[in-house]
Design an enzyme around this catalytic site. Structure first.
Site, PDB file in Angstrom:
ATOM      1  N   ASP A  35      41.678  49.069  34.854  1.00  0.00           N
ATOM      2  CA  ASP A  35      40.848  47.928  35.276  1.00  0.00           C
ATOM      3  C   ASP A  35      40.214  48.137  36.660  1.00  0.00           C
ATOM      4  O   ASP A  35      40.379  47.297  37.565  1.00  0.00           O
ATOM      5  CB  ASP A  35      41.697  46.648  35.331  1.00  0.00           C
ATOM      6  CG  ASP A  35      42.495  46.411  34.061  1.00  0.00           C
ATOM      7  OD1 ASP A  35      41.988  46.712  32.971  1.00  0.00           O
ATOM      8  OD2 ASP A  35      43.637  45.901  34.167  1.00  0.00           O
ATOM      9  N   GLU A 210      36.817  39.762  27.597  1.00  0.00           N
ATOM     10  CA  GLU A 210      37.550  39.596  28.848  1.00  0.00           C
ATOM     11  C   GLU A 210      36.863  40.396  29.931  1.00  0.00           C
ATOM     12  O   GLU A 210      35.723  40.830  29.757  1.00  0.00           O
ATOM     13  CB  GLU A 210      39.021  40.009  28.667  1.00  0.00           C
ATOM     14  CG  GLU A 210      39.231  41.390  28.078  1.00  0.00           C
ATOM     15  CD  GLU A 210      40.697  41.739  27.873  1.00  0.00           C
ATOM     16  OE1 GLU A 210      41.582  40.954  28.224  1.00  0.00           O
ATOM     17  OE2 GLU A 210      40.965  42.844  27.365  1.00  0.00           O
TER      18      GLU A 210
END
Ligand code: FUB
Length: 449
Positions: A35, A210
């Site tokens: 991420d 997301e």
């Protein structure tokens, strides 16, 4: 000293002080990272990733994401990354469950000389009510910390994957995910909402979305996000003319990973004129996709502002100095039956090797910086099953010869030095090919003057 011993020492040092880690893809090889939120602060790129660790009994769910803290990494050249160590951990956040191991995707932004670090974590349960994900802020005077978390999470926000954008007029926005993608204005203090959360409803409805990441280029606002359109996540984007939309779904930035990694998660930054996509895959943990590794590749736009699809590469970004270890296994291209495998499948952080079995196998490694020096020798760390020659050339498998490496049979790894016949100048692409059927394994090469 073996690379494994060195890595162990490096991991230990990482806890104590800043250290140098690796280049190419994956960018970080002393721990698992995911991420990546990349930001340019001053002359350096800072990456704020999640930190995947292996769960152990009683510490996180064994088959799931397990994340207890955050590191930050910086680089001035996109090649040498410095691990600044732990900047925040679950035990230091007053409102978070200190045993939840759920410090998922973060972000960081600078405003008026302060650095605001946004992170999701499971909130402490309140009576009978389960905590669930909230989003907190930690503040520092420096991009590398130390970060001091606020006592409470941001009020009115439940969810994961915070992302912050500050528009040209100074208005800041928070984006996050909770099934849908949400957005709200932030007050100038960067820690409270200035408008009610709204769903960015124009995005594809079916399949998980997301990891929002918003950026602006030439007056176009790009909302990027991972989306499960099929079986695993791919990176998509939508374009709009304001930070809150409306957005129009435009296309795919990166297809689903060929490795089968279920998640992907992106940030996009312009570094010294070049736009880069930061994302992740599971390079160091092929069997378990909750132990991921961050990568970067160049990103290009079409004249109408749409984004050209990014094809993931091992070579990644940045120049490699000719005198550094040139890890040919982080290749730009492979030819014939050339293959890349782990040096030691039991110790994956040791990295990879390239295997050239027989002519016409070859490997190309782009963007090696030779500068203006005169290079006399090239060192090669290799082992072979037979005899033959490795030929290092410029540009292509029939380009000018830089060195010819006559290999004896070497069953144990050995570093050997060979004469350079043509000393390259400037930034050049190298191709190594095989003559004969030596079945050669190469760990790295490096030039000396
Ligand atoms: O890293 C945990 C979660 O996986 C992130 O929050 C999501 O974006 C996905 O990458």
């Amino acid at each position: 000293m073996s690379k494994r011993s060195l890595n162990i020492i490096l991991c230990g040092l990482a806890l104590a002080s800043a250290i140098s880690v690796n280049a190419q893809n994956p960018l970080i090889r002393n721990q698992f990272t995911a991420d990546p939120s990349a930001r340019v602060f001053g002359d350096s790129v800072y990456i704020y990733p999640s930190h995947d660790i292996k769960a152990t009994p009683g510490h996180g769910r064994l088959d799931w994401f397990c994340m207890e803290d955050y590191h930050v990494f910086s680089s001035a050249n996109l090649t040498d990354w410095k691990d600044h160590g732990v900047i925040l951990s679950q035990t230091k956040v007053p409102w978070a469950d200190s045993a939840a191991y759920s410090m998922w995707a973060p972000d960081c932004i600078e405003r008026n000389g302060k650095y605001y670090f946004y992170f999701p974590a499971t909130a402490k349960a309140n009576g009978q009510v389960r905590g669930g994900f909230a989003i907190g802020v930690a503040v520092s005077d420096h991009p590398y910390g130390p970060f001091k978390p606020l006592n409470e999470p941001i009020q009115g926000v439940r969810g994961i994957d915070p992302n912050v954008f500050i528009d040209k007029n100074g208005q800041a926005y928070l984006y996050w995910a909770q099934g849908n993608i949400y957005a709200a204005k932030l007050k100038d203090n960067m820690t409270e909402l200035a408008s009610p959360p709204q769903i960015l409803a124009e995005l594809p409805e079916k399949g998980l979305k997301e990891g929002p990441y918003l950026f602006e280029r030439n007056g176009i606002y790009y909302l990027t996000y991972p989306h499960v359109a099929n079986k695993t996540e791919r990176l998509e984007y939508a374009m709009g003319d304001s930070p809150l939309g409306p957005f129009k779904f435009t296309g795919v930035i990166m297809d689903e990973s060929a490795s089968g990694c279920w998640t992907n998660h992106q940030s996009i930054a312009q570094v010294k004129q070049q736009w880069l996509l930061f994302y992740h895959d599971k390079d160091l943990s092929p069997q378990f996709d909750k132990n991921r590794s961050i990568r970067a590749d160049s990103l290009f736009f079409n004249p109408d502002g749409t984004i050209k699809k990014v094809v993931p590469s091992m070579r990644g970004v940045g120049l490699t100095s000719a005198s550094a270890l040139i890890q040919l296994d982080r290749y730009s291209a492979l030819g014939g039956d050339a293959a890349v495998t782990f040096l030691d499948t039991l110790h994956k952080f040791d990295g990879w090797k390239v295997v050239l079995k027989a002519a016409p196998d070859w490997v190309r490694y782009n963007s090696v910086d030779f500068g203006k020096k005169h290079w006399k020798t090239v060192e090669v760390r290799l082992r072979t099953e037979g005899t033959g020659s490795l030929i290092i050339r410029l540009n292509s498998a029939d380009g000018p010869v830089v060195a010819t490496v006559a290999m004896p049979k070497i069953s144990e790894w050995k570093t050997m030095a060979f004469k350079v016949s043509l000393s390259p100048v400037g930034v050049r692409n190298l191709v190594m090919s095989l003559s004969g059927g030596a079945n050669a394994e190469i760990d790295w090469i490096r030039f000396k003057n």
